[in-house]
Design an enzyme around this catalytic site. Structure first.
Site, PDB file in Angstrom:
ATOM      1  N   HIS A  40       2.249   4.455  12.886  1.00  0.00           N
ATOM      2  CA  HIS A  40       1.114   5.528  12.819  1.00  0.00           C
ATOM      3  C   HIS A  40       1.334   6.904  13.515  1.00  0.00           C
ATOM      4  O   HIS A  40       0.216   7.305  13.973  1.00  0.00           O
ATOM      5  CB  HIS A  40      -0.147   4.844  13.301  1.00  0.00           C
ATOM      6  N   HIS A  52       0.844  -1.112   0.053  1.00  0.00           N
ATOM      7  CA  HIS A  52       0.132  -0.179  -0.072  1.00  0.00           C
ATOM      8  C   HIS A  52       0.868   1.277   0.060  1.00  0.00           C
ATOM      9  O   HIS A  52       1.935   1.281   0.688  1.00  0.00           O
ATOM     10  CB  HIS A  52      -1.235   0.013   1.202  1.00  0.00           C
ATOM     11  N   ASP A  64       5.587   2.377   7.339  1.00  0.00           N
ATOM     12  CA  ASP A  64       4.216   2.179   7.022  1.00  0.00           C
ATOM     13  C   ASP A  64       3.641   3.036   5.996  1.00  0.00           C
ATOM     14  O   ASP A  64       3.047   3.971   6.407  1.00  0.00           O
ATOM     15  CB  ASP A  64       3.410   1.993   8.297  1.00  0.00           C
ATOM     16  N   ASP A  84       4.238  -4.856   3.623  1.00  0.00           N
ATOM     17  CA  ASP A  84       3.577  -3.837   4.279  1.00  0.00           C
ATOM     18  C   ASP A  84       4.224  -3.711   5.836  1.00  0.00           C
ATOM     19  O   ASP A  84       4.209  -4.641   6.632  1.00  0.00           O
ATOM     20  CB  ASP A  84       2.292  -4.157   5.066  1.00  0.00           C
ATOM     21  N   GLU A 140      -5.319   1.731   2.051  1.00  0.00           N
ATOM     22  CA  GLU A 140      -5.233   0.583   2.891  1.00  0.00           C
ATOM     23  C   GLU A 140      -5.535   0.752   4.198  1.00  0.00           C
ATOM     24  O   GLU A 140      -6.158   0.331   5.068  1.00  0.00           O
ATOM     25  CB  GLU A 140      -3.819   0.075   2.784  1.00  0.00           C
ATOM     26  N   GLU A 141      -4.982   2.279   4.507  1.00  0.00           N
ATOM     27  CA  GLU A 141      -5.256   2.724   6.244  1.00  0.00           C
ATOM     28  C   GLU A 141      -6.716   2.989   6.529  1.00  0.00           C
ATOM     29  O   GLU A 141      -7.120   3.031   7.739  1.00  0.00           O
ATOM     30  CB  GLU A 141      -4.395   3.726   6.344  1.00  0.00           C
TER      31      GLU A 141
HETATM   32  N1  DTR Z   1      -1.847  -3.410   8.633  1.00  0.00           N
HETATM   33  C1  DTR Z   1      -0.695  -2.541   8.643  1.00  0.00           C
HETATM   34  C2  DTR Z   1       0.318  -2.788   9.751  1.00  0.00           C
HETATM   35  C3  DTR Z   1       0.158  -4.319  10.120  1.00  0.00           C
HETATM   36  C4  DTR Z   1       0.198  -4.780  11.540  1.00  0.00           C
HETATM   37  N2  DTR Z   1       0.168  -6.120  11.591  1.00  0.00           N
HETATM   38  C5  DTR Z   1       0.351  -6.438  10.288  1.00  0.00           C
HETATM   39  C6  DTR Z   1       0.817  -7.666   9.887  1.00  0.00           C
HETATM   40  C7  DTR Z   1       1.323  -7.957   8.510  1.00  0.00           C
HETATM   41  C8  DTR Z   1       1.061  -6.807   7.797  1.00  0.00           C
HETATM   42  C9  DTR Z   1       0.798  -5.389   8.146  1.00  0.00           C
HETATM   43  C10 DTR Z   1       0.500  -5.386   9.362  1.00  0.00           C
HETATM   44  C11 DTR Z   1      -1.055  -1.147   8.512  1.00  0.00           C
HETATM   45  O1  DTR Z   1      -1.205  -0.353   9.609  1.00  0.00           O
HETATM   46  O2  DTR Z   1      -0.917  -0.651   7.243  1.00  0.00           O
HETATM   47 ZN    ZN Z   2      -0.493   1.465   8.895  1.00  0.00          ZN
HETATM   48 ZN    ZN Z   3       0.792  -0.648   6.458  1.00  0.00          ZN
END
Ligand code: DTR
Ligand code: ZN
Ligand code: ZN
Ligand code: CA
Length: 317
Positions: free
Chosen positions: A287, A125, A137, A200, A171-172
């Site tokens: 974040h 993303h 991120d 990610d 994605e967020e």
């Molecule tokens: N979803 C992601 C952060 C995230 C947290 N746990 C995982 C595991 C595998 C990939 C990503 C993540 C974000 O905040 O964009």
């Molecule tokens: Zn994130």
């Molecule tokens: Zn992420």
């Protein structure tokens, strides 16, 4: 994924997808002349990956401190990645969608050639949260996937399977862009995707080496790579369903990926094999506004970038 309750409610209702074909064939540049497939994946130059991160940092700094969905920083990030890909010979297209009342875009880049009925995808993303520049991120994943795509072009790699790369929007807000893409595929197109690799957060400053365990073949590909380096890995458990591989998995596509950790804290056992700081989060700036270019572990980013190239080459032969 940072799901805001209002966005959660809006997401289901507000997502409408239209595919804008832009970029199309590259301006004048024919794909690199076919040369024998590279016997092995090339090393991904960490300096190149960090140069992309520096560009994304500059973009965020010039656009209110973020690269979030629907804002100028995301558009500028998209323009940067798209221009690099088109200059290298990729066929690009933007897929438009609406989320939380703002227009968003996925960037899809196809490498000409390969069996169109067997597609290997790698994606990440490109959006950040609104509270920061999102360099780990997920500038880390976006930059590593970009540099892997550029390495394919530089090497003139012509794999048996077709290669497709993707940079997801929103994605967020809850995997909005990647879900819109998967939902826009018909069953025939979806069945052609032999695997989707997701990246990610792969440069966390207090890094772990986590491998997704959703598909055994993809998992083994990554584990073999790290075993060759003498690096122990763990199964990724923090985020089942929390990133862009989830819509693909839910649609029956084999998925895998790498992750260096977010807000969970590193245990003493993990520090014993990976180094770093016990009791601290893998990424204390997750974040947050401090998720800048200073929030990257170069060794983790380099190792994961090289692992991405290894897997793309291995799985597309
Ligand atoms: N979803 C992601 C952060 C995230 C947290 N746990 C995982 C595991 C595998 C990939 C990503 C993540 C974000 O905040 O964009
Ligand atoms: Zn994130
Ligand atoms: Zn992420
Ligand atoms: Ca490297």
């Amino acid at each position: 994924m940072q799901l805001l309750p209002s966005a959660r409610a809006l997401t289901a209702a507000a997502v409408a997808v239209a595919t804008l074909v832009t970029g199309g064939s590259v301006a004048g540049a024919a794909p690199a002349p076919a040369r024998p497939a590279a016997a092995a994946a090339p090393d991904i130059p960490i300096a190149n990956v960090k140069a992309h991160l520096a560009q994304l940092q500059s973009i965020a700094t010039a656009n209110g401190g973020n690269r979030a969905h629907g804002r100028a920083g995301y558009q500028a990030s998209l323009d940067y990645v798209k221009a690099k890909l088109e200059a290298a010979g990729f066929t690009t297209r933007l897929q438009q969608f609406t989320a939380s009342g703002r227009t968003g875009y996925n960037l899809i880049a196809d490498w000409p050639g390969g069996d169109a009925n067997t597609v290997v995808m790698a994606g990440s993303h490109l959006d950040s949260v609104t509270s920061g520049p999102g360099i780990n991120d997920n500038g880390s994943g976006s930059s590593a996937v970009l540099e892997t795509a550029l390495a394919v072009a530089r090497s003139g790699y012509q794999p048996a399977k077709h290669l497709r790369f993707a940079w997801w929007g929103a994605e967020e807000l809850g995997l909005v862009g990647s879900r819109a893409y998967v939902n826009s595929l018909g069953s025939a197109e979806r069945a052609k995707i032999s695997g989707y690799l997701n990246f990610d957060m792969i440069g966390s400053p207090n890094p772990g080496y986590f491998v997704y365990d959703d598909d055994p073949t993809i998992e083994k590909t990554f584990k073999d790579y790290f075993a060759g380096l003498g690096i122990a890995t763990e199964i990724e458990t923090e985020g089942d369903g929390r990133s862009d591989h989830a819509p693909f998995k839910n649609a029956g596509v084999p998925v895998g990926g790498l992750f260096s950790g977010a807000d969970y804290r590193k245990t003493s056992a993990q520090a014993a094999k990976w180094g770093g700081t016990v009791g601290q989060p893998f990424d204390r700036c997750y974040h947050s506004s401090c998720d800048t270019t200073a929030n990257i572990d170069d060794t983790a980013l380099d190792r994961n970038s090289d692992a991405i190239a290894y897997a793309v080459w291995e799985l597309s032969r």
